[in-house]
Design a protein around this motif. Structure first.
Motif, short mmCIF file in Angstrom:
data_model
loop_
_atom_site.label_atom_id
_atom_site.label_comp_id
_atom_site.label_asym_id
_atom_site.label_seq_id
_atom_site.Cartn_x
_atom_site.Cartn_y
_atom_site.Cartn_z
N CYS A 20 -13.41 -0.55 98.10
CA CYS A 20 -12.81 -1.62 98.09
C CYS A 20 -11.65 -1.70 97.38
O CYS A 20 -11.04 -3.24 97.57
N VAL A 21 -10.80 -0.86 97.81
CA VAL A 21 -9.37 -0.29 97.69
C VAL A 21 -9.14 -1.63 98.59
O VAL A 21 -8.94 -2.15 100.46
N GLY A 22 -7.99 -2.44 97.86
CA GLY A 22 -7.61 -3.63 98.14
C GLY A 22 -7.63 -4.39 98.86
O GLY A 22 -7.53 -5.13 99.52
N ARG A 23 -9.78 -4.96 98.00
CA ARG A 23 -10.49 -5.57 99.55
C ARG A 23 -10.74 -6.23 98.14
O ARG A 23 -12.25 -7.05 98.82
N CYS A 56 -7.63 -3.65 87.10
CA CYS A 56 -6.59 -4.08 87.95
C CYS A 56 -5.67 -3.21 88.13
O CYS A 56 -4.64 -2.39 88.34
N ARG A 57 -5.88 -1.67 88.27
CA ARG A 57 -5.29 -1.04 88.62
C ARG A 57 -5.22 -1.29 90.25
O ARG A 57 -6.05 -1.13 90.79
N GLY A 61 -0.43 -8.09 89.62
CA GLY A 61 0.10 -9.01 90.52
C GLY A 61 -1.29 -9.58 91.54
O GLY A 61 0.17 -10.64 92.50
N GLU A 62 -1.90 -9.50 92.10
CA GLU A 62 -2.26 -9.76 93.56
C GLU A 62 -2.16 -11.45 92.87
O GLU A 62 -2.77 -11.88 91.73
N ASP A 73 -4.18 -11.84 88.61
CA ASP A 73 -2.60 -12.11 88.46
C ASP A 73 -2.25 -12.98 87.46
O ASP A 73 -2.50 -13.08 86.14
N SER A 74 -0.23 -13.44 86.83
CA SER A 74 0.14 -13.88 86.18
C SER A 74 -0.87 -15.32 85.30
O SER A 74 -0.72 -15.26 84.35
#
Ligand SMILES: *[C@@H]1O[C@H](CO)[C@@H](O)[C@H](O)[C@H]1NC(C)=O
Ligand SMILES: *[C@@H]1O[C@H](CO)[C@@H](O)[C@H](O)[C@H]1NC(C)=O
Ligand SMILES: *[C@@H]1O[C@H](CO)[C@@H](O)[C@H](O)[C@H]1NC(C)=O
Length: 317
Positions: A20-23, A56-57, A61-62, A73-74
C-alpha cells in the motif's frame, strides 16, 4: 506452535511485493490488492494496509482521498480524520512538556524578568473575606515610582484605559487603541521572557506560527460575555474586569473580591506563564515554580468562532 497459523492470512490477490505504500485509498482490482476502507470487509487488502495507511509516515501533505483509513492533509484536523501520528510525524516535533519541564522553564522566566518591580512591593493585607472590600487602606503600602517605570508596564497602563469594566457594554476598537495594543505586543516580544517562552512552545510542538500572533489572538480577540462582544482574555485578566486583578494598577478605584494574582512581576512574565499554561495544560492545573515555590496556574479556555481564547488564568493558591 499454533500461532504461526495466523501470522499471515494470504489472500490470492495479495501477492508478495504488493504494497500500500503510495496507494492508501486505492480500492485494488483483480490483479492488485486493496488499500481502502472497503477492502477490509472483502478481505482483499494488501498485507501492509493497516501499517501503511493508519500512519502519516511517508504521507505528510498528501491530498485528501476518499476511502483512506485516515488522512494526512492540512485540513484533517478540522475534519477530525487525521491519522493519530499526524502531529508527531508531519510537524517533525514531539508535542509534550512534563511537569518538570514547566517548572524548570518558569523558574528561568522569573530569573530573566528584568522588567519586574526591582523593589519589594509591601502589601497591606487588611480585612480578609470574600464579600466586599474590607480594606480601608490601599493594598500596597508603598509602590515606588521606579516599580512602575519599565517600558512594558507603561505600555500596559496606556492599554488599560481602553477597557470598560461593564461586560454588558460593547467594546469598540479605535485605531489608537489598536496601536497601543500593537506597541505593547512589540515591547513584550522583545523581552527575553517572551523569547524563551516562544522557543519552548515551538520546540515542544505547542506553537506552529509565531508567538506574537498567538498572543494577539489568545488575549485580544473580543468574545461574548452576556451576548455582546465585550471582553477579551486581556481585559479579563489584566484589566481587572473579573475576579482577577493586576494589582499594581488601580482599576477604576474598584477592589475585586476573591482575586489571586502575581505581585511585582512584569506584565510579560504574567502573560508568558499564563500563555504557557493555556497552551500546554488548558482547563486544568498547570504546575509552575517561582523562587522555589511550587504552585499551580489554573486556566479556562473560552471558545469563540472556532478560536480558543483566554477565558481566565490565575494562580490557584
Ligand atoms: C489495478 O490497479 C493497479 C494499481 O492501481 C493498476 O496499476 C493496474 O493497472 C490495475 N489493473 C487492472 C487490470 O485494472
Ligand atoms: C469489495 O466489495 C465491494 C462491495 O462490498 C465491491 O463493490 C468491490 O468491488 C469489492 N472489491 C474487491 C477488490 O473485491
Ligand atoms: C452597564 O451598561 C449597561 C448598558 O449600557 C447599563 O444599562 C448598565 O447600567 C451598566 N452597568 C453599570 C454598573 O454601569
Amino acid at each position: 506452535m499454533h500461532f504461526l497459523t495466523y501470522l499471515y492470512v494470504f489472500h490470492p490477490l495479495a501477492a508478495d511485493g504488493q504494497s500500500c505504500v503510495g496507494r492508501c485509498g486505492d480500492p485494488g482490482n483483480s490483479s492488485t490488492c486493496g488499500c481502502n476502507v472497503a477492502c477490509a470487509a472483502n478481505g482483499t487488502c494488501c498485507r501492509n494496509h493497516r501499517d501503511v495507511c493508519l500512519s502519516c509516515r511517508g504521507r505528510c501533505g498528501e491530498p485528501y482521498r476518499n476511502g483512506r483509513l485516515c488522512q494526512c492533509d492540512s485540513n484533517c484536523k478540522s475534519h477530525r480524520n487525521c491519522c493519530d501520528d499526524v502531529t508527531f510525524t508531519c510537524s517533525g516535533i514531539r508535542r509534550g512538556a512534563t511537569t518538570h519541564d514547566l517548572r524548570e522553564l518558569t523558574e528561568k522566566l522569573l530569573a530573566a524578568d528584568v522588567n519586574g518591580a526591582s523593589v519589594d512591593l509591601r502589601l497591606d493585607l487588611q480585612g480578609k473575606g470574600m464579600s466586599d472590600d474590607l480594606a480601608a487602606r490601599p493594598l500596597f503600602k508603598t509602590v515606588p515610582a521606579s516599580a512602575l517605570a519599565s517600558p512594558t508596564i507603561r505600555l500596559l497602563e496606556e492599554l488599560q484605559d481602553n477597557y470598560s469594566p461593564n461586560v454588558t457594554t460593547s467594546e469598540d476598537e479605535e485605531p489608537d487603541e489598536v496601536a497601543e495594543k500593537e506597541a505593547f505586543l512589540d515591547a513584550v516580544m522583545q523581552t527575553q521572557v517572551m523569547q524563551l517562552t516562544e522557543s519552548f512552545l515551538k520546540e515542544r510542538g505547542f506553537l506552529t506560527g509565531n508567538l506574537r500572533d498567538k498572543l494577539d489572538e489568545l488575549w485580544f480577540t473580543l468574545y461574548k460575555r452576556k451576548k455582546i462582544l465585550s471582553s477579551s482574555g486581556f481585559e479579563h485578566v489584566f484589566a481587572g474586569e473579573g475576579e482577577i486583578i493586576k494589582v499594581a494598577y488601580k482599576w477604576m478605584d474598584k477592589v475585586k473580591k476573591a482575586g489571586s494574582m502575581f505581585v511585582g512581576t512584569s506584565p510579560e512574565l504574567d502573560m508568558a506563564v499564563y500563555t504557557l499554561c493555556i497552551l500546554t495544560r488548558p482547563n486544568r492545573g498547570c504546575a509552575v515554580q517561582m523562587n522555589g515555590h511550587k504552585f499551580n496556574i489554573q486556566t479556562w479556555v473560552q471558545k469563540s468562532d472556532g478560536k480558543e481564547l483566554v477565558g481566565a488564568a490565575f494562580p490557584a493558591i
